[in-house]
Design a protein around this motif. Sequence first.
Motif, mmCIF file in Angstrom:
data_model
loop_
_atom_site.group_PDB
_atom_site.id
_atom_site.type_symbol
_atom_site.label_atom_id
_atom_site.label_comp_id
_atom_site.label_asym_id
_atom_site.label_seq_id
_atom_site.Cartn_x
_atom_site.Cartn_y
_atom_site.Cartn_z
ATOM 1 N N UNK A 1 -11.599 -20.281 -4.029
ATOM 2 C CA UNK A 1 -12.376 -19.359 -4.868
ATOM 3 C C UNK A 1 -11.456 -18.439 -5.659
ATOM 4 N N UNK A 2 -10.390 -17.950 -5.009
ATOM 5 C CA UNK A 2 -9.419 -17.112 -5.723
ATOM 6 C C UNK A 2 -8.741 -17.900 -6.836
ATOM 7 N N UNK A 3 -8.380 -19.140 -6.540
ATOM 8 C CA UNK A 3 -7.749 -19.982 -7.566
ATOM 9 C C UNK A 3 -8.700 -20.234 -8.729
ATOM 10 N N UNK A 4 -9.982 -20.450 -8.425
ATOM 11 C CA UNK A 4 -10.971 -20.679 -9.485
ATOM 12 C C UNK A 4 -11.111 -19.432 -10.357
ATOM 13 N N UNK A 5 -11.114 -18.247 -9.749
ATOM 14 C CA UNK A 5 -11.205 -17.005 -10.528
ATOM 15 C C UNK A 5 -9.977 -16.820 -11.415
ATOM 16 N N UNK A 6 -8.798 -17.193 -10.884
ATOM 17 C CA UNK A 6 -7.567 -17.082 -11.685
ATOM 18 C C UNK A 6 -7.639 -18.025 -12.881
ATOM 19 N N UNK A 7 -8.092 -19.239 -12.642
ATOM 20 C CA UNK A 7 -8.204 -20.214 -13.733
ATOM 21 C C UNK A 7 -9.275 -19.781 -14.735
ATOM 22 N N UNK A 8 -10.387 -19.260 -14.245
ATOM 23 C CA UNK A 8 -11.450 -18.789 -15.143
ATOM 24 C C UNK A 8 -10.923 -17.663 -16.037
ATOM 25 N N UNK A 9 -10.103 -16.781 -15.479
ATOM 26 C CA UNK A 9 -9.523 -15.686 -16.265
ATOM 27 C C UNK A 9 -8.618 -16.235 -17.363
ATOM 28 N N UNK A 10 -7.793 -17.239 -17.023
ATOM 29 C CA UNK A 10 -6.908 -17.820 -18.041
ATOM 30 C C UNK A 10 -7.713 -18.525 -19.129
ATOM 31 N N UNK A 11 -8.785 -19.195 -18.736
ATOM 32 C CA UNK A 11 -9.634 -19.869 -19.729
ATOM 33 C C UNK A 11 -10.260 -18.840 -20.658
ATOM 34 N N UNK A 12 -10.725 -17.727 -20.084
ATOM 35 C CA UNK A 12 -11.308 -16.679 -20.924
ATOM 36 C C UNK A 12 -10.271 -16.095 -21.882
ATOM 37 N N UNK A 13 -9.025 -15.964 -21.414
ATOM 38 C CA UNK A 13 -7.970 -15.437 -22.288
ATOM 39 C C UNK A 13 -7.577 -16.426 -23.383
ATOM 40 N N UNK A 14 -7.832 -17.714 -23.161
ATOM 41 C CA UNK A 14 -7.491 -18.725 -24.167
ATOM 42 C C UNK A 14 -8.682 -19.122 -25.027
ATOM 43 N N UNK A 15 -9.718 -18.331 -25.031
ATOM 44 C CA UNK A 15 -10.891 -18.595 -25.857
ATOM 45 C C UNK A 15 -10.442 -18.708 -27.319
ATOM 46 N N UNK A 16 -10.778 -19.796 -28.001
ATOM 47 C CA UNK A 16 -10.292 -19.994 -29.377
ATOM 48 C C UNK A 16 -10.687 -18.882 -30.348
ATOM 49 N N UNK A 17 -11.766 -18.174 -30.114
ATOM 50 C CA UNK A 17 -12.169 -17.121 -31.034
ATOM 51 C C UNK A 17 -11.502 -15.774 -30.739
ATOM 52 N N UNK A 18 -10.881 -15.634 -29.572
ATOM 53 C CA UNK A 18 -10.249 -14.371 -29.211
ATOM 54 C C UNK A 18 -9.094 -14.638 -28.246
ATOM 55 N N UNK A 19 -8.017 -15.237 -28.737
ATOM 56 C CA UNK A 19 -6.876 -15.609 -27.891
ATOM 57 C C UNK A 19 -6.047 -14.369 -27.583
ATOM 58 N N UNK A 20 -5.633 -14.245 -26.328
ATOM 59 C CA UNK A 20 -4.736 -13.162 -25.921
ATOM 60 C C UNK A 20 -3.335 -13.494 -26.443
ATOM 61 N N UNK A 21 -2.762 -12.640 -27.281
ATOM 62 C CA UNK A 21 -1.458 -12.967 -27.874
ATOM 63 C C UNK A 21 -0.337 -13.082 -26.844
#
Length: 100
Positions: free
Chosen positions: A56-76
């Motif tokens: 579950x912790x790993x899934x939350x970490x991956x979900x956070x990275x996916x959210x940061x790589x959202x094509x409309x709002x990429x974390x620089x």
Amino acid sequence: MRPEPNIAKERFVQGLALAVLLLMGAWVIAGPSGLVAWGENQRLLEQREAKLAELRLERERIRNRVDLLNPQNVDPDLAGELLRGNLNVARPDEMVMLVP
């Protein structure tokens, strides 16, 4: 008085009944769902719950990275980290420090 063959037959039936009861008792203790297996199942349950919490912790970490790589709002910062790590590129004025 009873004839001898009936006493022998009764003892045989009682012995058979005792053997069946002992077999059932052994099954309760050492069978696949018996007392011995109960402890093993509890240990496996605890291990699997710990693994589930880890996943579950790993899934939350991956979900956070996916959210940061959202094509409309990429974390620089993450985009730069991925570019440098995957393509091995750096500007001439940058210093690369490898941290184990």
